[in-house]
Every structure is written in C-alpha cells, then in structure tokens.
Scaffold this active site. Structure first.
Site, PDB file in Angstrom:
ATOM      1  N   HIS A 124       0.835  -1.196   0.000  1.00 25.07           N
ATOM      2  CA  HIS A 124       0.000   0.000   0.000  1.00 25.07           C
ATOM      3  C   HIS A 124       0.872   1.248   0.000  1.00 25.07           C
ATOM      4  O   HIS A 124       1.993   1.227   0.498  1.00 25.07           O
ATOM      5  CB  HIS A 124      -0.941  -0.020   1.214  1.00 25.07           C
ATOM      6  N   THR A 174      13.045  -8.217   4.058  1.00 24.85           N
ATOM      7  CA  THR A 174      12.727  -6.991   3.315  1.00 24.85           C
ATOM      8  C   THR A 174      13.485  -6.886   1.999  1.00 24.85           C
ATOM      9  O   THR A 174      13.140  -6.066   1.168  1.00 24.85           O
ATOM     10  CB  THR A 174      13.037  -5.744   4.159  1.00 24.85           C
ATOM     11  N   LYS A 175      14.551  -7.704   1.862  1.00 23.92           N
ATOM     12  CA  LYS A 175      15.401  -7.653   0.671  1.00 23.92           C
ATOM     13  C   LYS A 175      15.668  -9.064   0.171  1.00 23.92           C
ATOM     14  O   LYS A 175      15.518 -10.033   0.915  1.00 23.92           O
ATOM     15  CB  LYS A 175      16.730  -6.960   1.004  1.00 23.92           C
TER      16      LYS A 175
END
Length: 180
Positions: A124, A174-175
């Site tokens: 979002h 996150t990566k």
C-alpha cells in the site's frame, strides 16, 4: 463454476494476469468475490483431509500449479486467491500461514513454511493522500528450492529468496536473499 470453484471465464491463468504487475483498487467487488471463492476451496480442503486422493485434488484446485501429489497444507491457512501461487514438489505449509497473492508467488521444490509464516505481495502507498485512493501495487515473491522459512517469519513484497536458504523464526525479509 469450473472444477476449481472459479466462476466461468475466470480461469486461474486469466485471473493471475489480471492481478500481476498492475495497480489494484481495494474494495473491488470482483476481487472480493474471488477471495470468497478461495475461502470455499480452503474449506473443502479441511473436509477431505482424510481422503488422500481428494485431498491432493483439493490442493490442486487451490493453487495455480502444484509440482506433485506430496503437497501438504495444515489448516487453517489464509490465501487471498490461491491461483497466483505456484508450488513445487514436496511443498509443506504449516497452520496459520498467510499468503496474500495479489501478484504471483512462486515457491520451489522441497520448501517448508513453518507455522504462521506470512508472505505478502501487495504494498500500500506510504503517502496518506494516495492511500485514500484505495489503489495499491503488488509485487511478485519468489522462494527457491530447498528452503525452510521458520515460524512467524514475514516475507515482504518483491522479495526473492534463493536456493538452500533457511529463514529464521520471526525474521522480517525486506530484501532479496541469495542462494546459500
């Protein structure tokens, strides 16, 4: 209705194209209907749990593709749609897992998702004004072969996890994670 519980004309391949790589508007009635259909397919899985042939058929009806008849899903789990998820051979998903598959989720062979693992493809907007539009984007997630994702780990949108990787319990990925 088709054999996998989808409305006529809404094949998994067509629906996957509709959602992959596009902006998506929250509250869309068509999307809400697809989510209800996914819940029905997941409910059937619980009902046929003790019949191996029907159980594997139910799994094939949930996912976009399945590598073999050795997939295991420990209910309850939550999937947005299911048809955007493609799993390899000997896939196992423990209870309380969540996969939000607004974009493609590709999972390789010999993968175990521990209890309460969460895989997210939708992202979002960060800007509050943009959030009011209810438009968001979805980014595919890829998990390689021979991967274990520990309990309560979270895999964020757009992440690729390489082959032979172990993701620790409670990790937030996150990566991208390269092959091990």
């Amino acid at each position: 209705m088709t054999s996998n519980g989808l409305s006529e004309g809404n094949t998994p391949a067509k629906q996957s194209r509709d959602l992959t790589g596009k902006s998506i508007t929250g509250g869309n009635l068509n999307i809400q209907q697809r989510q209800r259909e996914a819940k029905k397919r997941l409910a059937r899985l619980t009902l046929v749990r003790h019949n191996p042939e029907e159980y594997q058929q139910a799994i094939r009806e949930i996912f976009g593709s399945v590598g073999d008849d050795q997939a295991v899903i420990e209910s309850p789990v939550y999937l947005d749609f299911g048809y955007s998820i493609h799993v390899g051979k000997r896939f196992r998903m423990h209870a309380m897992c969540v996969i939000l598959d607004s974009a493609r989720v590709e999972i390789g062979d010999n993968v175990v998702l521990g209890p309460a693992v969460q895989v997210y493809t939708p992202q979002h907007p960060v800007d509050p004004a943009l959030r009011l539009t209810r438009v968001y984007h979805a980014y595919p997630v890829k998990i390689g072969n021979n991967v274990v994702v520990g309990s309560s780990a979270i895999i964020l949108p757009g992440v690729t996890i390489g082959n032979g990787v172990t993701i620790g319990a409670g990790a937030v990925v996150t990566k991208d994670v390269p092959d091990n």
